[in-house]
Scaffold this active site. Structure first.
Site, PDB file in Angstrom:
ATOM      1  N   LEU A 119       0.857  -1.191   0.000  1.00 48.34           N
ATOM      2  CA  LEU A 119       0.000   0.000   0.000  1.00 48.34           C
ATOM      3  C   LEU A 119       0.888   1.235   0.000  1.00 48.34           C
ATOM      4  CD1 LEU A 119      -2.788  -0.844   2.618  1.00 48.34           C
ATOM      5  CD2 LEU A 119      -3.159  -0.319   0.209  1.00 48.34           C
ATOM      6  N   ASP A 120       0.567   2.222  -0.839  1.00 45.59           N
ATOM      7  CA  ASP A 120       1.310   3.476  -0.823  1.00 45.59           C
ATOM      8  C   ASP A 120       1.215   4.115   0.554  1.00 45.59           C
ATOM      9  OD1 ASP A 120       2.022   3.182  -3.465  1.00 45.59           O
ATOM     10  OD2 ASP A 120       0.378   4.408  -4.226  1.00 45.59           O
ATOM     11  N   SER A 121       2.174   4.982   0.875  1.00 47.71           N
ATOM     12  CA  SER A 121       2.197   5.602   2.206  1.00 47.71           C
ATOM     13  C   SER A 121       0.927   6.394   2.490  1.00 47.71           C
ATOM     14  CB  SER A 121       3.431   6.503   2.348  1.00 47.71           C
ATOM     15  OG  SER A 121       3.446   7.497   1.329  1.00 47.71           O
TER      16      SER A 121
ATOM     17  N   ALA B 248      -2.046   5.653   1.500  1.00 51.05           N
ATOM     18  CA  ALA B 248      -3.205   4.762   1.571  1.00 51.05           C
ATOM     19  C   ALA B 248      -3.251   4.053   2.922  1.00 51.05           C
ATOM     20  CB  ALA B 248      -3.146   3.732   0.448  1.00 51.05           C
TER      21      ALA B 248
END
Length: 259
Positions: A74-76, A78
């Site tokens: 997961l992107d930071s 998200a």
């Protein structure tokens, strides 16, 4: 005195044995801000401390005590479900990348950013009053089914071991990754209260919030462990084992495979 020392050592020995017996998959909640790797490291640290392992050890030394990884970065910016593999469960993480996923995305109309999300700089602003809920729902149809998706440059995808988003922020030139096939089973407009929306139409926009609510058989509502639950006791209770022979009847069933 020796008896007291032995008694004091017993809980640590027991916790260490419990730590080393962990094998399988479980899910934790990743909050906005840290990277998936940051969250995994914090989880490892908490478990090593509970088991009495000195956390000043080198990374290689820590790996000898605890083999752990995550599946599906997961992107930071998200949040939501992050699946963790521990022990032999790390060999099962590749299946997490092919399982179905669900997300709730909140977007903001009228403003586009250089990163496509709320962490970036606004690079364009347009009117959005002409966009109706009906327009939005009609536009969603083009994004369902088997489609070719071009990954955004600002993402957790890597080049030479570094995330594309990090390379871009350092000023490096980054080429777009080729389009890849993706199956979108359904896409629903849950709420339309301009300027907040799900997808843009004849305007510009960015993702304000992204939450992963499901990855394979793990759901945000039923399976994730929050930070205060990152303990050996909670993880043992949530762990889904590596082999069918180890499975218990009270483990959640996967809607995809029935296991």
């Amino acid at each position: 005195m020796a008896g007291n020392l032995n008694n004091a050592a017993t809980p640590i020995t027991s916790s260490l044995a419990k730590l080393q017996s962990l094998n399988g998959l479980f899910a934790i909640y990743k909050k906005q801000g840290p990277t998936s790797a940051d969250v995994l490291n914090a989880l490892k640290e908490a478990l090593l401390i509970e088991a009495g392992v000195p956390t000043s050890n080198s990374r290689k030394r820590k790996k000898q005590w605890l083999k752990m990884g995550h599946g599906g970065t997961l992107d930071s910016a998200a949040s939501g479900v992050l699946v963790i593999g521990v022990g032999n469960g790390t060999k099962m993480l590749s299946t997490m990348l092919t399982g179905s996923k669900k997300y709730v995305a909140v977007g903001e109309l009228g403003k586009a950013t250089d990163t496509l999300d709320a962490t970036g700089t606004v690079i364009m602003e347009k009117e959005f009053v002409h966009i109706s809920r009906l327009d939005m729902e009609e536009k969603l149809k083009a994004f369902t089914g088997d489609i070719m998706q071009v990954p955004p440059l600002y993402s957790a995808l890597k080049k030479d071991g570094q995330r594309l988003s990090v390379l871009l922020k350092k000023g490096h030139q980054v080429e777009a990754k080729p389009a890849r096939p993706v199956t979108v089973f359904s896409l629903t407009l849950q709420e339309f209260k301009p300027p907040l929306f799900s997808l843009a139409l004849s305007s510009c926009a960015h993702v304000k919030e992204l939450i992963r609510t499901k990855q394979s058989q793990f759901t945000l509502q039923d399976h994730v462990l929050h930070e205060e639950q990152w303990t050996l006791e909670y993880i043992h209770g949530a762990l889904q084992p590596c082999s069918e022979g180890d499975q218990r009847s009270d483990y959640p069933k996967s809607p995809l495979t029935g296991t």
